[in-house]
Design an enzyme around this catalytic site. Sequence first.
Site, PDB file in Angstrom:
ATOM      1  N   CYS A   2     -53.825 -82.625 -97.795  1.00 17.80           N
ATOM      2  CA  CYS A   2     -54.876 -82.287 -96.837  1.00 17.80           C
ATOM      3  C   CYS A   2     -55.472 -80.943 -97.220  1.00 17.80           C
ATOM      4  CB  CYS A   2     -54.318 -82.172 -95.428  1.00 17.80           C
ATOM      5  SG  CYS A   2     -53.590 -83.699 -94.824  1.00 17.80           S
ATOM      6  N   GLY A  29     -58.924 -84.513 -98.996  1.00 17.00           N
ATOM      7  CA  GLY A  29     -58.738 -85.549 -97.984  1.00 17.00           C
ATOM      8  C   GLY A  29     -60.055 -86.117 -97.517  1.00 17.00           C
ATOM      9  N   ASN A 104     -51.176 -78.812 -93.743  1.00 21.24           N
ATOM     10  CA  ASN A 104     -51.138 -79.470 -95.049  1.00 21.24           C
ATOM     11  C   ASN A 104     -49.684 -79.496 -95.484  1.00 21.24           C
ATOM     12  OD1 ASN A 104     -51.694 -80.458 -97.636  1.00 21.24           O
ATOM     13  ND2 ASN A 104     -52.071 -78.426 -98.452  1.00 21.24           N
ATOM     14  N   GLY A 105     -49.137 -80.682 -95.703  1.00 18.73           N
ATOM     15  CA  GLY A 105     -47.731 -80.787 -96.115  1.00 18.73           C
ATOM     16  C   GLY A 105     -47.053 -81.928 -95.385  1.00 18.73           C
ATOM     17  N   TYR A 245     -53.587 -82.123-111.081  1.00 18.91           N
ATOM     18  CA  TYR A 245     -54.604 -83.024-110.535  1.00 18.91           C
ATOM     19  C   TYR A 245     -55.217 -82.583-109.201  1.00 18.91           C
ATOM     20  CZ  TYR A 245     -56.495 -87.062-108.051  1.00 18.91           C
ATOM     21  OH  TYR A 245     -57.293 -87.887-107.321  1.00 18.91           O
TER      22      TYR A 245
HETATM   23  P1  AMP Z   1     -53.139 -95.106-110.736  1.00 18.67           P
HETATM   24  O1  AMP Z   1     -54.240 -96.071-110.892  1.00 18.67           O
HETATM   25  O2  AMP Z   1     -52.316 -95.374-109.526  1.00 18.67           O
HETATM   26  O3  AMP Z   1     -52.310 -94.937-111.979  1.00 18.67           O
HETATM   27  O4  AMP Z   1     -53.853 -93.732-110.424  1.00 18.67           O
HETATM   28  C1  AMP Z   1     -53.865 -92.721-111.331  1.00 18.67           C
HETATM   29  C2  AMP Z   1     -55.017 -91.806-111.026  1.00 18.67           C
HETATM   30  O5  AMP Z   1     -54.977 -91.372-109.677  1.00 18.67           O
HETATM   31  C3  AMP Z   1     -54.880 -90.608-111.922  1.00 18.67           C
HETATM   32  O6  AMP Z   1     -55.915 -90.675-112.852  1.00 18.67           O
HETATM   33  C4  AMP Z   1     -55.061 -89.431-111.027  1.00 18.67           C
HETATM   34  O7  AMP Z   1     -56.280 -88.853-111.336  1.00 18.67           O
HETATM   35  C5  AMP Z   1     -55.090 -89.966-109.608  1.00 18.67           C
HETATM   36  N1  AMP Z   1     -53.941 -89.497-108.793  1.00 18.67           N
HETATM   37  C6  AMP Z   1     -52.716 -89.196-109.196  1.00 18.67           C
HETATM   38  N2  AMP Z   1     -51.928 -88.837-108.148  1.00 18.67           N
HETATM   39  C7  AMP Z   1     -52.699 -88.887-107.058  1.00 18.67           C
HETATM   40  C8  AMP Z   1     -52.499 -88.628-105.664  1.00 18.67           C
HETATM   41  N3  AMP Z   1     -51.319 -88.272-105.199  1.00 18.67           N
HETATM   42  N4  AMP Z   1     -53.532 -88.785-104.835  1.00 18.67           N
HETATM   43  C9  AMP Z   1     -54.710 -89.183-105.288  1.00 18.67           C
HETATM   44  N5  AMP Z   1     -54.968 -89.459-106.579  1.00 18.67           N
HETATM   45  C10 AMP Z   1     -53.992 -89.325-107.470  1.00 18.67           C
END
Ligand code: AMP
Length: 472
Positions: A2, A29, A104-105, A245
């Site tokens: 968040c 978010g 946030n958390g 990320y």
């Molecule tokens: P996936 O298709 O599930 O492998 O999603 C991977 C992509 O989601 C990566 O390219 C990251 O940019 C993004 N990502 C990784 N962790 C998160 C997260 N916790 N929340 C939102 N996006 C994420």
Amino acid sequence: MCGVFGVYSRNDYVAEEIYLGLAALQHRGQESAGIAWIDEDRRINVLKGMGLLHEALDQSLLSKLTARAAIGHVRYSTAGGSHEQNAQPIGANYAQGPVAIAHNGNLTNFKELREVLENRGAIFQSTGDTEAILHVLAHQPNRRPLEALRRALIGVSAAYSIVVLIEDGLVAARDPWGFRPLSLGRRGDNYYVASESCAFNLLGVSFVRDIEPGEILLINERGLSSYKMPLTPGCGRLCSFEFVYLARPDSVIEGISVYMARREMGRRLAKSTRGECFFSGSTSGDADFVAPMPDSGTTAALGYAEESRLPYEAAVVRNRYVGRTFIQPTQRVRELGVRIKLNPSPDLFRDRSAILVDDSIVRGTTAGLVVSMIRECRTRSVHLRISSPPVRYPCFYGIDTPSKGDLTAASHTVGEIAESIGVDSLCYLSLEDMVESIGLPGDRLCTACFDGDYLREREGEESRNACERIFD
Ligand code: AMP
Ligand code: SF4
């Protein structure tokens, strides 16, 4: 994950600034957004709604509000579902006056805390963990809000970076482990608190410092008063995934530029041999260019191209009107979302060999779908490079990395992942290189989703006792 934002001013009306600050934190978010302030009748007011900021709140309405202190929140659910009653801030008027909180958390002892509170008669309106902090305040009716909050925060377990509005002023606090970032800024006599410093840039606010792990900071007409919670020895567990990320590249966290850390991850990915790799035959030695998975792989790909001296091509195009695909709730929508959002440029991939760089693989959906679209362009070979180690463990500290069963690296080898995504080779950055790219000492960072090294915390009975002691 968040985003929280708070402003305290002696002279200015600040509600519209909350809106602008939240706009800069929108990446943290997209499910709901809200704002809380205390009105002239000493009552708490909360406006919130579902969706993106502009869908949830009316900026022109906020510009007319006469609030000199306010807090705001953008939400992506980690505890509790994606419902309006879980949107934040959460506000109440109780025996000691008005209070509102934005969090946030994730409170890791929420289950025990909720049980203790329900046994004391609390009725929860939401399924999120943040409401518990409000109940803890309400169950200490004879203590001033700041003291009640201090006790509440000592009794709850990480992770939290919060902003709280009480009559005494604006409070910002970070758990003793400091999982989630929280920054303090200033413009003239106005003070600002934000999940990320990028929110200050938009408002011409100067970054002052990070709120420290275990700090409770009160901001009011007397200035700043800082209180320290008792610290656990050896603490300091800033989330390393913020640098990989989560955070925006123009943010600075604990003195580290997210952009520089990410670029260094890309550089090290290009030159290091320490990470886990799989090669099906053709190596990346024949590569013609480096392309990022936009936007999550952009900065690391820049570093990779720089180090490998290969041309950088924006060969995968992102539809900028579609939000983060990860955020979509169901797998089917997520898959369609990837196709709508990311598209390879056929001319750039045809008969060429590409190195594709992304920050992480979680379920493997994004990489799998993009690589299959790249293959449709009759590419020669595709080599996938990931600027973090394999994500093998879920996160309990406020990030929605799914249960182990959904994490592809939890149950598959690097070779199996490469095969299911359809790439010629796959390499991850090593944990050591990731930590060194960030530049903070390894023991100051949380890396649990990569190595399973979770915090050893109070559990079960011990946690329940800690919750009960809050009210002594
Ligand atoms: P996936 O298709 O599930 O492998 O999603 C991977 C992509 O989601 C990566 O390219 C990251 O940019 C993004 N990502 C990784 N962790 C998160 C997260 N916790 N929340 C939102 N996006 C994420
Ligand atoms: Fe960050 Fe991973 Fe630790 Fe969660 S488990 S706080 S995502 S490093």
